[in-house]
Design a protein around this motif. Structure first.
Motif, PDB file in Angstrom:
ATOM      1  N   LYS A   1       3.660 -37.902  37.309  1.00  0.00           N
ATOM      2  CA  LYS A   1       4.144 -37.549  38.649  1.00  0.00           C
ATOM      3  C   LYS A   1       3.001 -37.520  39.657  1.00  0.00           C
ATOM      4  O   LYS A   1       3.178 -37.919  40.819  1.00  0.00           O
ATOM      5  N   ARG A   2       1.821 -37.047  39.226  1.00  0.00           N
ATOM      6  CA  ARG A   2       0.655 -37.046  40.124  1.00  0.00           C
ATOM      7  C   ARG A   2       0.298 -38.467  40.541  1.00  0.00           C
ATOM      8  O   ARG A   2       0.115 -38.746  41.735  1.00  0.00           O
ATOM      9  N   TYR A   3       0.195 -39.377  39.588  1.00  0.00           N
ATOM     10  CA  TYR A   3      -0.183 -40.750  39.903  1.00  0.00           C
ATOM     11  C   TYR A   3       0.927 -41.475  40.658  1.00  0.00           C
ATOM     12  O   TYR A   3       0.645 -42.320  41.506  1.00  0.00           O
ATOM     13  N   ARG A   4       2.158 -41.143  40.373  1.00  0.00           N
ATOM     14  CA  ARG A   4       3.281 -41.759  41.085  1.00  0.00           C
ATOM     15  C   ARG A   4       3.279 -41.324  42.548  1.00  0.00           C
ATOM     16  O   ARG A   4       3.483 -42.151  43.446  1.00  0.00           O
ATOM     17  N   THR A   5       3.038 -40.039  42.781  1.00  0.00           N
ATOM     18  CA  THR A   5       2.973 -39.537  44.157  1.00  0.00           C
ATOM     19  C   THR A   5       1.799 -40.165  44.895  1.00  0.00           C
ATOM     20  O   THR A   5       1.929 -40.582  46.063  1.00  0.00           O
ATOM     21  N   ALA A   6       0.644 -40.259  44.241  1.00  0.00           N
ATOM     22  CA  ALA A   6      -0.531 -40.881  44.869  1.00  0.00           C
ATOM     23  C   ALA A   6      -0.261 -42.346  45.176  1.00  0.00           C
ATOM     24  O   ALA A   6      -0.655 -42.853  46.239  1.00  0.00           O
ATOM     25  N   TYR A   7       0.421 -43.048  44.297  1.00  0.00           N
ATOM     26  CA  TYR A   7       0.743 -44.459  44.520  1.00  0.00           C
ATOM     27  C   TYR A   7       1.675 -44.623  45.715  1.00  0.00           C
ATOM     28  O   TYR A   7       1.463 -45.502  46.554  1.00  0.00           O
ATOM     29  N   ARG A   8       2.685 -43.771  45.814  1.00  0.00           N
ATOM     30  CA  ARG A   8       3.621 -43.856  46.943  1.00  0.00           C
ATOM     31  C   ARG A   8       2.934 -43.534  48.268  1.00  0.00           C
ATOM     32  O   ARG A   8       3.188 -44.178  49.281  1.00  0.00           O
TER      33      ARG A   8
END
Length: 199
Positions: free
Chosen positions: A99-106
């Motif tokens: 979720k951390r990396y997904r949020t950073a990617y978005r």
């Protein structure tokens, strides 16, 4: 005349076969009312309970480790709990990192600052964010799958153990490997297998 003699010998042979036939080895049924028991009946084995495996499986399905406790194998319950805690821990860790990396990617795709960007300088590239998401999602899914497999295996183990506890486990039924040297061919060893039955 010869025909009559053959028929007579044949009839005598059949009659004598019936006369000297073996008695039936199956005893005649005895009524329960006719039985009398003197003294106390001692049984060395427990009573077979066909519902014990299903109860153990049910208890394990409701709460992992409870089937092992039902089977009075108390030492197995902490092993089950530890075995289930490991995939749960890794699932939660991989899921939160995903979720951390997904949020950073978005946020990076939207042109905003993310947690990996400090003062306009990003320490992680967008390709690394994509790769990290894929790897973390795969690890999360494997943790979930291994948790489900361990959950099912502990149910099966409790059921099988409850079933096997009801069998005779006498020492005469065990396998005892022994080594017997051949006195003739002592220098050339041979390997073999022998089964010994004692009744």
């Amino acid at each position: 005349m010869l025909f009559k003699k053959v028929i007579l010998v044949f009839c005598i042979a059949i009659f004598s076969a019936n006369v000297f036939a073996q008695q039936d080895s199956i005893p005649k049924p005895v009524k329960v009312e006719d039985l009398k028991i003197d003294g106390n009946i001692k049984t060395t084995q427990g009573i077979y309970d066909p519902l014990a495996p299903s109860k153990a499986a049910f208890y394990s399905a409701i709460f992992p480790g409870m089937g092992q406790i039902y089977n009075k194998k108390y030492w197995k319950a902490p092993i089950v709990w530890g075995a289930l805690a490991i995939p749960i821990y890794y699932y939660q860790t991989n899921n939160s990192d995903y979720k951390r990396y997904r949020t950073a990617y978005r946020l990076r795709k939207a042109g905003l600052e993310d947690e990996f960007t400090v003062n306009g300088v990003s320490s992680v590239s967008i390709t690394t964010l994509e790769t990290a998401q894929e790897q973390l999602r795969e690890n999360r899914d494997m943790s979930l799958l291994s948790g489900i497999i361990i959950y099912v295996l502990q149910i099966v183990e409790a059921s099988v153990n409850a079933h096997l506890l009801q069998f005779n486990t006498d020492d005469n039924l065990s396998v005892k490997p022994t080594f017997i040297a051949d006195p003739i061919l002592f220098e050339a060893p041979k390997v073999g297998l022998t089964f010994k039955y004692t009744f």
